[in-house]
Write an enzyme that holds these catalytic residues in place. Structure first.
Site, PDB file in Angstrom:
ATOM      1  N   PHE A  25       4.681  -0.181  -8.952  1.00  0.00           N
ATOM      2  CA  PHE A  25       4.117  -0.802  -7.765  1.00  0.00           C
ATOM      3  C   PHE A  25       5.183  -0.848  -6.682  1.00  0.00           C
ATOM      4  O   PHE A  25       6.310  -1.306  -6.919  1.00  0.00           O
ATOM      5  CB  PHE A  25       3.630  -2.226  -8.069  1.00  0.00           C
ATOM      6  CG  PHE A  25       2.181  -2.280  -8.483  1.00  0.00           C
ATOM      7  CD1 PHE A  25       1.237  -2.904  -7.698  1.00  0.00           C
ATOM      8  CD2 PHE A  25       1.771  -1.672  -9.659  1.00  0.00           C
ATOM      9  CE1 PHE A  25      -0.098  -2.934  -8.072  1.00  0.00           C
ATOM     10  CE2 PHE A  25       0.449  -1.697 -10.052  1.00  0.00           C
ATOM     11  CZ  PHE A  25      -0.496  -2.326  -9.256  1.00  0.00           C
ATOM     12  N   CYS A  31       1.537  -7.252   7.075  1.00  0.00           N
ATOM     13  CA  CYS A  31       0.095  -7.037   7.041  1.00  0.00           C
ATOM     14  C   CYS A  31      -0.451  -7.210   8.449  1.00  0.00           C
ATOM     15  O   CYS A  31       0.105  -7.967   9.249  1.00  0.00           O
ATOM     16  CB  CYS A  31      -0.582  -8.019   6.082  1.00  0.00           C
ATOM     17  SG  CYS A  31      -2.374  -7.766   5.906  1.00  0.00           S
ATOM     18  N   CYS A  46      -7.659 -12.621   7.487  1.00  0.00           N
ATOM     19  CA  CYS A  46      -7.918 -12.720   6.050  1.00  0.00           C
ATOM     20  C   CYS A  46      -7.269 -13.998   5.567  1.00  0.00           C
ATOM     21  O   CYS A  46      -6.046 -14.146   5.656  1.00  0.00           O
ATOM     22  CB  CYS A  46      -7.369 -11.506   5.301  1.00  0.00           C
ATOM     23  SG  CYS A  46      -7.489 -11.659   3.500  1.00  0.00           S
ATOM     24  N   CYS A  49      -5.790 -14.312   0.871  1.00  0.00           N
ATOM     25  CA  CYS A  49      -4.790 -13.478   0.212  1.00  0.00           C
ATOM     26  C   CYS A  49      -3.920 -14.336  -0.716  1.00  0.00           C
ATOM     27  O   CYS A  49      -3.498 -15.432  -0.361  1.00  0.00           O
ATOM     28  CB  CYS A  49      -3.911 -12.790   1.258  1.00  0.00           C
ATOM     29  SG  CYS A  49      -2.637 -11.715   0.536  1.00  0.00           S
ATOM     30  N   ASP A  50      -3.648 -13.801  -1.919  1.00  0.00           N
ATOM     31  CA  ASP A  50      -2.841 -14.539  -2.899  1.00  0.00           C
ATOM     32  C   ASP A  50      -1.535 -13.819  -3.211  1.00  0.00           C
ATOM     33  O   ASP A  50      -0.930 -14.055  -4.258  1.00  0.00           O
ATOM     34  CB  ASP A  50      -3.639 -14.774  -4.186  1.00  0.00           C
ATOM     35  CG  ASP A  50      -4.109 -13.466  -4.842  1.00  0.00           C
ATOM     36  OD1 ASP A  50      -3.812 -12.383  -4.297  1.00  0.00           O
ATOM     37  OD2 ASP A  50      -4.769 -13.541  -5.890  1.00  0.00           O
ATOM     38  N   THR A  51      -1.089 -12.947  -2.307  1.00  0.00           N
ATOM     39  CA  THR A  51       0.095 -12.122  -2.554  1.00  0.00           C
ATOM     40  C   THR A  51       1.217 -12.471  -1.580  1.00  0.00           C
ATOM     41  O   THR A  51       0.978 -12.632  -0.389  1.00  0.00           O
ATOM     42  CB  THR A  51      -0.254 -10.626  -2.399  1.00  0.00           C
ATOM     43  OG1 THR A  51      -1.306 -10.299  -3.302  1.00  0.00           O
ATOM     44  CG2 THR A  51       0.947  -9.756  -2.697  1.00  0.00           C
ATOM     45  N   GLU A 117      -3.650   0.849  -2.051  1.00  0.00           N
ATOM     46  CA  GLU A 117      -4.566  -0.280  -1.960  1.00  0.00           C
ATOM     47  C   GLU A 117      -4.512  -0.800  -0.530  1.00  0.00           C
ATOM     48  O   GLU A 117      -3.486  -1.324  -0.092  1.00  0.00           O
ATOM     49  CB  GLU A 117      -4.161  -1.381  -2.947  1.00  0.00           C
ATOM     50  CG  GLU A 117      -4.242  -0.934  -4.400  1.00  0.00           C
ATOM     51  CD  GLU A 117      -3.822  -2.012  -5.388  1.00  0.00           C
ATOM     52  OE1 GLU A 117      -4.143  -1.859  -6.579  1.00  0.00           O
ATOM     53  OE2 GLU A 117      -3.168  -3.005  -4.963  1.00  0.00           O
ATOM     54  N   HIS A 205      -4.026  -8.721 -14.957  1.00  0.00           N
ATOM     55  CA  HIS A 205      -2.591  -9.022 -14.963  1.00  0.00           C
ATOM     56  C   HIS A 205      -2.339 -10.531 -14.934  1.00  0.00           C
ATOM     57  O   HIS A 205      -1.343 -11.009 -15.471  1.00  0.00           O
ATOM     58  CB  HIS A 205      -1.892  -8.336 -13.788  1.00  0.00           C
ATOM     59  CG  HIS A 205      -2.511  -8.585 -12.451  1.00  0.00           C
ATOM     60  ND1 HIS A 205      -3.752  -8.093 -12.109  1.00  0.00           N
ATOM     61  CD2 HIS A 205      -2.075  -9.283 -11.380  1.00  0.00           C
ATOM     62  CE1 HIS A 205      -4.037  -8.468 -10.864  1.00  0.00           C
ATOM     63  NE2 HIS A 205      -3.048  -9.200 -10.414  1.00  0.00           N
TER      64      HIS A 205
END
Length: 211
Positions: A25, A31, A46, A49-51, A117, A205
């Site tokens: 990855f 973003c 957005c 988002c959890d990243t 992605e 994951h």
């Protein structure tokens, strides 16, 4: 161009049609739909988002001056005796703010199959082998064809029926994470049962406790 990367790591793809596949990855910083700062979440395009894609401080992260340098760093994460086709997932944040034809060429030169992605609001450069689009409500899609459309569900204003006319090979629903995850999962299961064109995609994951 220089590339700003949050982190680079070797793991298993946790979701989508490639779930369970070993992959490097490469998470790009930045973003176009959210700054990544909690103070800005309420006003972001957005909001779920959890990243963490802010900064360059993750494992393997940093600023890479050339496509060749970044591709070499990605290649170093792939086990020497792994066998099979090396696989890299370009993600973010929004990777298409930075990914270009020079980088895809450099990764191909290292022997990688390349997946991206993306939120679908920016054009895909030449050389991407697997395109995964995750639409976000209220944001116009530029990318209207690809390998998989993975929709976080439910999203008011981004109902699955809005995307069924697009030219994707696979349509997946991913239950929205958060306090209502169990409710959202049940809703996604019910939708897939009623509309079998859609397939459930879970974030395995997180269940497995891997990156």
């Amino acid at each position: 161009m220089a590339y700003a990367v949050k982190e680079i790591f070797y793991t298993l793809q946790g979701e989508g049609r490639n779930a369970g596949r070993a992959a490097v990855f490469c998470r790009f910083a930045g973003c176009n739909l959210w700054s990544g700062r909690e103070a800005d979440r309420a006003s972001a395009a957005c909001r779920f988002c959890d990243t963490d894609f802010v900064g360059l401080d993750g494992p393997g992260g940093g600023r890479f001056p050339t496509a060749t340098a970044l591709a070499a760093t990605v290649a170093a994460q792939w086990p020497a005796a792994a066998g099979g086709t090396p696989f890299v997932v370009l993600t973010g944040g929004e990777p298409l703010l930075q990914v270009d034809a020079a980088l895809t060429a450099a990764l191909h030169a290292e022997g990688f199959e390349i997946a991206v992605e993306t939120n679908g609001t920016l054009a895909v450069p030449e050389g991407i082998d697997w395109v995964c689009v995750s639409p976000k409500a209220g944001n116009a899609l530029v990318v209207r064809h690809g390998d998989e459309l993975k929709l976080v569900y439910p999203q008011p204003g981004a109902e699955p029926a809005l995307y069924e006319g697009l030219a994707f090979d696979h349509f997946l629903l991913s239950p929205m994470d958060g306090a209502e995850q169990s409710v959202n999962t049940a809703a996604a299961v019910a939708y897939c049962l009623q509309h079998p064109r859609w397939r459930l995609s879970l974030q395995t994951h997180k269940f497995l406790g891997i990156a």
